[in-house]
Structure formats: structure tokens, C-alpha cells
Design an enzyme around this catalytic site. Sequence first.
Site, PDB file in Angstrom:
ATOM      1  N   GLU A 198       9.402  44.018 -13.671  1.00 46.13           N
ATOM      2  CA  GLU A 198       9.501  45.200 -14.551  1.00 46.13           C
ATOM      3  C   GLU A 198      10.947  45.577 -14.850  1.00 46.13           C
ATOM      4  O   GLU A 198      11.294  46.752 -14.937  1.00 46.13           O
ATOM      5  CB  GLU A 198       8.783  46.400 -13.922  1.00 46.13           C
ATOM      6  CG  GLU A 198       7.320  46.446 -14.196  1.00 46.13           C
ATOM      7  CD  GLU A 198       7.005  46.124 -15.645  1.00 46.13           C
ATOM      8  OE1 GLU A 198       6.116  45.292 -15.842  1.00 46.13           O
ATOM      9  OE2 GLU A 198       7.641  46.663 -16.566  1.00 46.13           O
TER      10      GLU A 198
HETATM   11  C1  LIG Z   1       5.506  37.933  -8.838  1.00 43.75           C
HETATM   12  C2  LIG Z   1       6.043  38.121 -10.210  1.00 43.75           C
HETATM   13  C3  LIG Z   1       5.256  38.752 -11.170  1.00 43.75           C
HETATM   14  C4  LIG Z   1       5.736  38.905 -12.475  1.00 43.75           C
HETATM   15  N1  LIG Z   1       4.918  39.444 -13.440  1.00 43.75           N
HETATM   16  C5  LIG Z   1       5.328  39.409 -14.735  1.00 43.75           C
HETATM   17  C6  LIG Z   1       4.430  39.774 -15.787  1.00 43.75           C
HETATM   18  O1  LIG Z   1       3.293  40.166 -15.552  1.00 43.75           O
HETATM   19  N2  LIG Z   1       4.874  39.670 -17.070  1.00 43.75           N
HETATM   20  C7  LIG Z   1       6.135  39.240 -17.372  1.00 43.75           C
HETATM   21  O2  LIG Z   1       6.463  39.165 -18.541  1.00 43.75           O
HETATM   22  N3  LIG Z   1       7.005  38.896 -16.398  1.00 43.75           N
HETATM   23  C8  LIG Z   1       6.629  38.966 -15.093  1.00 43.75           C
HETATM   24  N4  LIG Z   1       7.498  38.593 -14.103  1.00 43.75           N
HETATM   25  C9  LIG Z   1       8.847  38.201 -14.456  1.00 43.75           C
HETATM   26  C10 LIG Z   1       9.883  39.236 -14.048  1.00 43.75           C
HETATM   27  O3  LIG Z   1       9.777  40.383 -14.827  1.00 43.75           O
HETATM   28  C11 LIG Z   1      11.262  38.543 -14.145  1.00 43.75           C
HETATM   29  O4  LIG Z   1      11.334  37.666 -13.057  1.00 43.75           O
HETATM   30  C12 LIG Z   1      12.396  39.542 -14.152  1.00 43.75           C
HETATM   31  O5  LIG Z   1      12.412  40.263 -15.349  1.00 43.75           O
HETATM   32  C13 LIG Z   1      13.759  38.865 -13.957  1.00 43.75           C
HETATM   33  O6  LIG Z   1      13.923  37.785 -14.810  1.00 43.75           O
HETATM   34  P1  LIG Z   1      14.412  36.382 -14.216  1.00 43.75           P
HETATM   35  O7  LIG Z   1      13.507  36.047 -13.079  1.00 43.75           O
HETATM   36  O8  LIG Z   1      14.503  35.406 -15.304  1.00 43.75           O
HETATM   37  O9  LIG Z   1      15.835  36.674 -13.600  1.00 43.75           O
HETATM   38  P2  LIG Z   1      17.233  36.657 -14.408  1.00 43.75           P
HETATM   39  O10 LIG Z   1      17.092  37.419 -15.667  1.00 43.75           O
HETATM   40  O11 LIG Z   1      17.715  35.268 -14.486  1.00 43.75           O
HETATM   41  O12 LIG Z   1      18.151  37.496 -13.421  1.00 43.75           O
HETATM   42  C14 LIG Z   1      18.726  36.930 -12.250  1.00 43.75           C
HETATM   43  C15 LIG Z   1      19.708  37.963 -11.669  1.00 43.75           C
HETATM   44  O13 LIG Z   1      20.735  38.249 -12.629  1.00 43.75           O
HETATM   45  C16 LIG Z   1      20.789  39.634 -12.907  1.00 43.75           C
HETATM   46  N5  LIG Z   1      21.072  39.852 -14.327  1.00 43.75           N
HETATM   47  C17 LIG Z   1      20.504  39.243 -15.388  1.00 43.75           C
HETATM   48  N6  LIG Z   1      21.017  39.730 -16.520  1.00 43.75           N
HETATM   49  C18 LIG Z   1      21.909  40.666 -16.188  1.00 43.75           C
HETATM   50  C19 LIG Z   1      22.772  41.553 -16.913  1.00 43.75           C
HETATM   51  N7  LIG Z   1      22.786  41.582 -18.252  1.00 43.75           N
HETATM   52  N8  LIG Z   1      23.568  42.394 -16.223  1.00 43.75           N
HETATM   53  C20 LIG Z   1      23.535  42.431 -14.877  1.00 43.75           C
HETATM   54  N9  LIG Z   1      22.759  41.616 -14.140  1.00 43.75           N
HETATM   55  C21 LIG Z   1      21.946  40.758 -14.787  1.00 43.75           C
HETATM   56  C22 LIG Z   1      19.423  40.170 -12.537  1.00 43.75           C
HETATM   57  O14 LIG Z   1      19.467  41.561 -12.216  1.00 43.75           O
HETATM   58  C23 LIG Z   1      19.064  39.307 -11.355  1.00 43.75           C
HETATM   59  O15 LIG Z   1      19.631  39.841 -10.185  1.00 43.75           O
HETATM   60  C24 LIG Z   1       7.037  38.462 -12.796  1.00 43.75           C
HETATM   61  C25 LIG Z   1       7.834  37.848 -11.819  1.00 43.75           C
HETATM   62  C26 LIG Z   1       7.339  37.655 -10.561  1.00 43.75           C
HETATM   63  C27 LIG Z   1       8.203  36.939  -9.546  1.00 43.75           C
END
Ligand SMILES: Cc1cc2nc3c(=O)[nH]c(=O)nc-3n(C[C@H](O)[C@H](O)[C@H](O)COP(=O)(O)OP(=O)(O)OC[C@H]3O[C@@H](n4cnc5c(N)ncnc54)[C@H](O)[C@@H]3O)c2cc1C
Length: 602
Positions: free
Chosen positions: A461
Site C-alpha cells: 500500500e
Molecule cells: C504480500 C504482498 C502483497 C501485495 N499486494 C499487492 C496488491 O494487492 N496489489 C498491488 O498492486 N500490489 C501489491 N503488492 C505490491 C506492493 O505494493 C509493492 O511491493 C510496493 O508498492 C513496493 O514496490 P516494490 O516491491 O517494487 O519496491 P520498490 O518500489 O522497488 O522499492 C524498494 C525500496 O526503495 C524505496 N523507494 C522506491 N522509490 C522511492 C522513492 N521515490 N523515494 C524513496 N524511496 C523509494 C522503497 O521505499 C523501498 O524501500 C504486494 C506486495 C506484497 C509483498
Amino acid sequence: MVHICSGSEILLCIERFMIDYKAPISNQLFTFQTLLHAQGLSAQDGAANNDDAMFDQDLFEAIITEADKFACDVLLPLNRKGDWQGAQFQDGCVRMAEGFAEAYKKWCDAGWNSLSAPEAYGGQNLPIILASMVNEIWCSANMAFHLCPLLTAGAIDALEAHGSDDLKARYLEKMISGTYSGTMHLTEAQAGSDLRFIQTRAALHDDGHYRLFGQKIYITYGAHDMAENIMHLVLARIDGAKPGVGGLSLFLVPQILDNGDVNDVHCASIEHKLGIHASPTCTMIFGDRDGAMAYLIGQEHKGLAAMFTMMNAARLNVGLQGVALCERAVQGALAFACERKQGAGADKSQHAPDHAVTIDQHGDVQQMLMTMQSMTAISRFLCYDCALAMDLSKLSKYEGFDQDYYEKKSALLTPVAKAFSTDCGVLVSSLGIQVLGGMGYIEESGMAQLYRDARITPIYEGTNGIQALDLVTRKVPMDDGVYIYRYLDELAEMIDRLDGDGLGFAETLIEGHGFLKQTTDKIIQWNQDNEGIYLQNAASSYLSLFAHIAGGCYMAAAVACSEAASKDNKSDALEKLAFFCRFKIHYCYGYYHAVLASDQTK
Ligand SMILES: Cc1cc2nc3c(=O)[nH]c(=O)nc-3n(C[C@H](O)[C@H](O)[C@H](O)COP(=O)(O)OP(=O)(O)OC[C@H]3O[C@@H](n4cnc5c(N)ncnc54)[C@H](O)[C@@H]3O)c2cc1C
């Protein structure tokens, strides 16, 4: 002969502490009463002004009590089983853990799915603050189960706010009853926090509807066997639309079409993960054949704004997951610490060779328990105040109410409620393990599951880092700070209400509040001067500072509210709570001073 304690004996001993859960009904109602009191509202206000009897305390208590029963009878017993068995991917289908489908049917039959949904489509239209209290209970009992209705509720909100009359008529009623569940599809392999890179494409078909092609990952409850149908809400880019988030549109993609055909969307696999094992996390494929039939929700290219309706509701609810896991950890740790005997205690004069005290008498354990309780209380205040602001922003017929302020206040508090409460969920469940010692680290204690389940909440989220950026770059600078300053005034009034013994707390709070105000000035200035690097570096520390000081003020309001009630001899329980709050506030001050002292906002 030495008696060797068998594994099952240890297990029985541990289970006494961790299986038990009781909804903290009086604490929840007290938090709510404090918020009303702090804002000069009473339970009758909504009713007296022709709005629905929004804050009817008897109704609240009756519903929470029923929720507690349902949670303890139906959801809680499945929590451990769900964790051990997990959801399974078999022959292209997702099978839920044993008992989940039956529990979901009972859930729908009992009407729990429809609590805050609109009446026009069969919902009960109850306040968001009440739904929040109840959501906290569901999630304490079984977070993995509750994720399904949580996402459905968000999808209902988005469809109701932005969908065409035709789509609403076709789907809302069944979603509200729970016959159909909902999902939220944002994430793709190359588009996590950064939704500009979404590649799922939507092609306009001759029939006037769209067909989707692409792949989404990590989709919670993307496939399961509890509901008859699944309504996928999907962000995709219409062919030819501009790049970036401005080119995204929102679509409704039913898993099963109205004519009974299975739509061209399927689950390719589910993830193996740290926690919430019973909640399936799916990779979803759209358009392996002719494209997934998709109906546009709202306007073309305005998808992100529409999806935000869903995301904002979900963010508050994820914050409540943090509160719920905190509460569960507190209850388990307190019960354990009052029974486990180790160590002779501080008073050496009373030491007999075999003397041992219960561990709740050791200073270090007391500090951990105090941290756990105060963090739980502060998180609850932040989430409930956010929910209350959402309700107040809709109090259309109540004269003298500045709906606009409450709408902006809820927007301001949403990232704080989400990020701070979920950080607390991780911290408090980790401390719960520490209080239980070795037993906490053993899976059977259940505390380890809380910790594992809690770990996702700062990630999904919108990660907590992204929430902090939202706070400093969008929410605080709204209208050059008009709303944050008004909220800071509200907090100052809470401090002003302290008198008598409370004056010692007030001094510390005034200092903290002043520091928050100065830091806020800086955040607004940096926005005006376009100092992006400063804002990025300060974001998480500012959010933490904001939450701790606001939390201290809510505690002050709790003390004032308790004193007011106990002066009227209204309730012994409130007097006890006033003492409890002072106890918590002492700790809270110490904690945020540590944050202020480190001066991380520079
Ligand atoms: C169990 C689970 C359930 C989920 N359910 C859903 C769902 O129902 N629907 C859905 O759409 N998604 C879902 N997700 C996805 C989830 O919302 C994403 O994993 C999350 O938004 C982070 O994206 P990412 O994993 O690609 O991490 P990244 O975006 O790659 O981030 C990695 C790190 O970098 C940091 N970061 C990234 N960009 C920036 C920035 N601009 N400034 C500062 N820091 C930054 C982040 O805070 C994080 O610490 C789910 C994930 C999991 C693991």
C-alpha cells in the site's frame, strides 16, 4: 527422577497466552470518546442535526461486542492453521487453507462485509470510525483472512465513486454482500513504487469495451475459492496514451463474465513469503487469448486519481493492521509476563535462595511493556482520528462544520496513520518476542507469526518511505500549510486542556509541539524553495516526529477526557484509564525526546 517437560506440555503452556485474544472494547471506545471530547463533539451531534445517528455509543458497543464474538469464534481459530497450511496453488487454481471458505460464507451471511458500504446497494452505511474499530478486531484475529474483505471494501469505494451507473447496478450489490470479492492491480515487475512504468495495455474493441494485455505481480487474493466471482480493478494504459501516470486508466475486469464465460485473466503462480501465508499473493496474466474484457471506470487517463479512492481507504486499513498486531502482541506479552517467574527482583533484602518474581516486575520488562502499550495507543489514536475526519468530512447537514478541513485533515493523517502504525506493528511484535524470551522465538508461541505477518505492512500500500514523501511534498504544503497549521492548533488545544497533575506533561508537550511547528515551517519553506534533497532526507524523520508529538497530544487529551469524566463520577474505569494514560504519556515523552535530541530533520 528428573521430569522432562515434553514439547506438548510446553506448547500447552504457551498456547494459554497466545491463543487468547479479547477485543479491547473499552480501550477502543475510550479512544473514540477522547477524540470526540477533544473536538468538542458529543455522541449525539450527528443525530441532533438530522444526519444519521453517526456516533451512537450504544450502537457502537453492540456492534463491537458482536464483532468480538465472531472474531473469537470463527476467525481466531483459523489463524494458526492458515499460517501453517497457507494458500496452495494446484492445477492452475488457488485453494485456501482449510476452514477459510466456510468462515467466509459465515462472514457474508452475518452481514459483516457490508458495514460501511452505501445503503443504496444493500450496505449498512455505518461510520468509517466504527468500521475501523471492527477492522482492527478482524485483523487481530486473522489478518490473512481479513485482507480479502479489506480489498473488496476499497474496490467498492472506487466503483461507487467513479463507476458508471450501469457498472454499479451490475456489480456493487454482489460485492457489498461479499458474493463477489475485489482486488487491486497496480504492481508490475518494473513498476512498484513507481507507477509511471506500468505496461499493461488496454485496446479498444469494436464492442466499445476494452481488452487488457499484460502481467501484474503480487496481487493479493487475485485468485481464491471463497467467493463466486472476483472483480479485478486494474490500472492499464490505453493504446496511444501518453507515458507516465497521466496516461493510466482504471478498469474493472470481472473474473467471470455476465454470460458465465471465464474472462481471459488467470493466476500463473502464487508467492512463498515471510508471513500472511493464508493470503494468496498472485501473479496475474491478462490477455493470453483475445484479451481480458475490461470496463472503464471513470474517465480515460484519470485512472490513478480513481485508484486513489481505493488506495486511501486501503492505507487507513493497513494502518489499522499495525494497530491490530500491536494489540495482539501486547495482550500476549502482558499475560505471559504476569505468570512467568524468573529472577529475584530488585529488593535484595527479601531474597530467599529459591525466590523468583514474575518477570513483569523487572524494570527492563516493564519498559518493554510500556513501550508496547504506548505505541499501540498512539497508533490507534492516529488511525481513529483519520477515520473520524473521513466521517466528519461527510457530515453534510451539520451546521458549523468545516467539511473541507476534515477532508484535508484525513488526507494529511492518512500517510502518518499508515506508516507510523505499521512501523509500530513491527516494533511491538518484535518486543513481544523479546518479552517471551526463547518462547517468543518458537513458532508455536504465535508471537513469531505476529512479527512475520507485521513485516509486510510497512511495504505494501505504498512503502513507508513513499508515505513520508507524500506527507512532506503533498500533504503538509497543501494551501501553503493552512491545514497542517490548523491541525497543529487542534493539538495545542489538547495540551491546553491539561490541568492539575497534567501540567508536568504539558510542559514537555509544549516544547515538543514547538519543535514540530518549527520543523513544519522548514518543510513548507523547502517546498516553496524547491529543495527536493532536503525534503527527501527529512521525510521519514519528520513523519516520525509528527506521529510521536501528535501521539503525545492525543495522550494528553485522553488524560483530560478521563479527568473530566471522573470528576463527574461517571466512571471508575475512566479514572483508571486516566492513570494508565499518564503512565503511557511519561514513556511517550521519553521516546520522542530521543527522536528530537538526535535532530534528524537537519
Ligand atoms: C504480500 C504482498 C502483497 C501485495 N499486494 C499487492 C496488491 O494487492 N496489489 C498491488 O498492486 N500490489 C501489491 N503488492 C505490491 C506492493 O505494493 C509493492 O511491493 C510496493 O508498492 C513496493 O514496490 P516494490 O516491491 O517494487 O519496491 P520498490 O518500489 O522497488 O522499492 C524498494 C525500496 O526503495 C524505496 N523507494 C522506491 N522509490 C522511492 C522513492 N521515490 N523515494 C524513496 N524511496 C523509494 C522503497 O521505499 C523501498 O524501500 C504486494 C506486495 C506484497 C509483498
